[in-house]
Design an enzyme around this catalytic site. Structure first.
Site, PDB file in Angstrom:
ATOM      1  N   HIS A  69      -6.102  -4.939   0.781  1.00 40.87           N
ATOM      2  CA  HIS A  69      -6.668  -5.929   1.712  1.00 40.87           C
ATOM      3  C   HIS A  69      -7.077  -7.208   0.974  1.00 40.87           C
ATOM      4  CE1 HIS A  69      -6.980  -2.099   3.803  1.00 40.87           C
ATOM      5  NE2 HIS A  69      -7.187  -2.733   4.945  1.00 40.87           N
ATOM      6  N   GLU A 107     -18.812   2.278  -3.207  1.00 38.70           N
ATOM      7  CA  GLU A 107     -17.935   1.677  -4.211  1.00 38.70           C
ATOM      8  C   GLU A 107     -18.535   1.637  -5.608  1.00 38.70           C
ATOM      9  OE1 GLU A 107     -18.527   0.491  -1.214  1.00 38.70           O
ATOM     10  OE2 GLU A 107     -16.590   0.413  -0.193  1.00 38.70           O
ATOM     11  N   ARG A 141       0.826  -1.217   0.000  1.00 43.27           N
ATOM     12  CA  ARG A 141       0.000   0.000   0.000  1.00 43.27           C
ATOM     13  C   ARG A 141       0.855   1.260   0.000  1.00 43.27           C
ATOM     14  NH1 ARG A 141      -4.342   0.325   4.556  1.00 43.27           N
ATOM     15  NH2 ARG A 141      -2.632  -0.402   5.848  1.00 43.27           N
TER      16      ARG A 141
END
Length: 315
Positions: A109, A58, A12
Site C-alpha cells: 500500500h 507493528e 503483492r
C-alpha cells in the site's frame, strides 16, 4: 517490453508467491504478518512453522523480526508502508537498523496505492524516512515481474532491507527474465536530450509514456528505472548528467526527501546538472479517487513529466 506474468498480477501477489517459494527451500526464511490478510492463506496454510501473525501491532512486529534475525533466521515482516515507516519507526531504527540485522521489511500500500483508505494509509514520506537510516537498503519494483526478482535478490543481502510495493496491479513494464541487480538502474529507453529517472509502478509507466510523447515532439529521452533508492546507481546518474541536458525524477512520494531529493543531493556533489522533480505536492490528499487519479491531482502524471522535460530542454 512485455511480461509473461499476467497484467492482472499485483506486486503483492507476486511477492507472496515468491516468499513461499523461498521459504520452501530455506527453513530460515520466516513470514511475520500483521493481520493484513492474504498471507495466512498463501503462506501459513503450507508452512505454519515458519509463520507468525503478530496482529495489528507493528512495533512488536519489528522487534520480533529483529529478535529472530539475531538468532540466524531471515524474517520477512509484512505491513503497510505508512505503518512500517511511521508507527514502527523507533523499532525499525533501534532494533533493526542499528544492529544491521537481516530483516526484510516488505511494505504494501505504498504511495497513493491505498487511495480509498485516505491519509491515514497513504505513504508519501516512507522513502525519506527509510533511506535516512544507516545500514538500510531501500528498493521499489516497477511491476510484478521485477517484484519477484527483487525479493529473490533481497533474501540474502546483508543487513536490513525495505521493499516498497503497491496494492493493485499496474501494467507490466518488463519481460519476466529481465536482469536485476541491487543498486544498478535499468535503462528502458535511450535518448540524448533529457534523462527521466523513475521508481515504482506508475512513475515508470508515466515516464515511458512521457518519453514516447516527447519523441513525437522531437525530444529524445533516456528513461532509467531507479528501482534501488539506496544505494543509488551513481555511475548511471553521472553518465546521464554528462550526456543529456538535465534530469527529471518521477515518484509516487512527496517532493520532499524521496527519489528526487536523493538524486538532487547526489548529483549536486558528483556531477552538477539541472534536476526537476515530479512528485506529490507537500500536502495531505483527502479527495476520493483511484491511485492514478490521486497521483494526477497531486502533481504526478505523464503531462507533468513532459512539462518538466521540456523545461530542461528549452531552457
Amino acid at each position: 517490453m512485455t511480461s509473461t506474468l499476467s497484467a492482472a498480477t499485483s506486486d503483492r501477489e507476486a511477492y507472496r508467491a515468491t516468499l513461499l517459494e523461498l521459504a520452501r527451500a530455506d527453513q530460515r526464511i520466516w513470514c511475520l504478518d500483521s493481520d493484513t490478510g492474504g498471507l495466512e492463506k498463501v503462506f501459513e496454510s503450507e508452512l505454519p512453522g515458519q509463520y507468525v501473525d503478530l496482529g495489528i501491532a507493528e512495533a512488536n512486529l519489528m522487534s520480533v523480526g529483529a529478535a529472530l534475525a539475531s538468532t540466524g533466521l531471515l524474517p520477512f515482516v509484512n505491513t503497510m508502508a505508512a505503518f512500517a515507516s511511521a508507527r514502527a519507526l523507533e523499532q525499525v531504527k533501534i532494533d533493526i537498523a542499528y544492529h544491521a540485522l537481516p530483516v526484510r521489511i516488505v511494505a504494501t500500500h505504498s504511495g497513493f496505492s491505498a487511495a480509498h483508505l485516505g491519509p491515514t494509509h497513504h505513504a508519501q514520506q516512507d522513502l525519506a524516512i527509510m533511506r535516512s537510516l544507516p545500514n538500510m537498503t531501500v528498493m521499489t519494483p516497477a511491476d510484478a515481474g521485477e517484484t519477484v526478482r527483487m525479493v529473490r535478490a533481497a533474501a540474502y543481502l546483508p543487513g536490513p532491507v525495505y521493499i516498497r510495493i503497491g496494492r493493485n496491479a499496474v501494467e507490466n513494464v518488463y519481460d519476466e527474465d529481465a536482469d536485476f541487480t541491487v543498486g544498478r538502474a535499468v535503462e528502458l529507453r535511450s535518448g540524448d536530450d533529457v534523462t527521466i529517472v523513475a521508481a515504482g509502478s506508475y512513475p515508470v509507466v508515466f515516464a515511458l509514456e512521457a518519453a514516447e510523447r516527447l519523441a513525437a515532439q522531437g525530444i529524445e529521452a533516456t528513461v532509467l528505472n531507479m528501482h534501488t533508492i539506496k544505494p543509488l546507481d551513481m555511475p548511471a546518474l553521472i553518465k546521464a548528467a554528462g550526456t543529456t541536458r538535465g534530469i527529471v525524477t518521477v515518484e509516487d512520494h512527496s517532493l520532499l526527501g524521496g527519489l528526487g531529493g536523493a538524486i538532487a543531493e547526489a548529483i549536486s556533489v558528483h556531477r552538477p546538472t539541472r534536476v526537476l522533480r515530479v512528485g506529490v505536492a507537500d500536502a495531505f490528499c483527502a479527495r476520493p479517487g483511484t491511485h492514478r487519479e490521486q497521483l494526477v491531482a497531486g502533481g504526478v502524471s505523464p503531462e507533468h513529466v513532459i512539462a518538466a522535460a521540456r523545461a530542461i530542454v528549452t531552457r
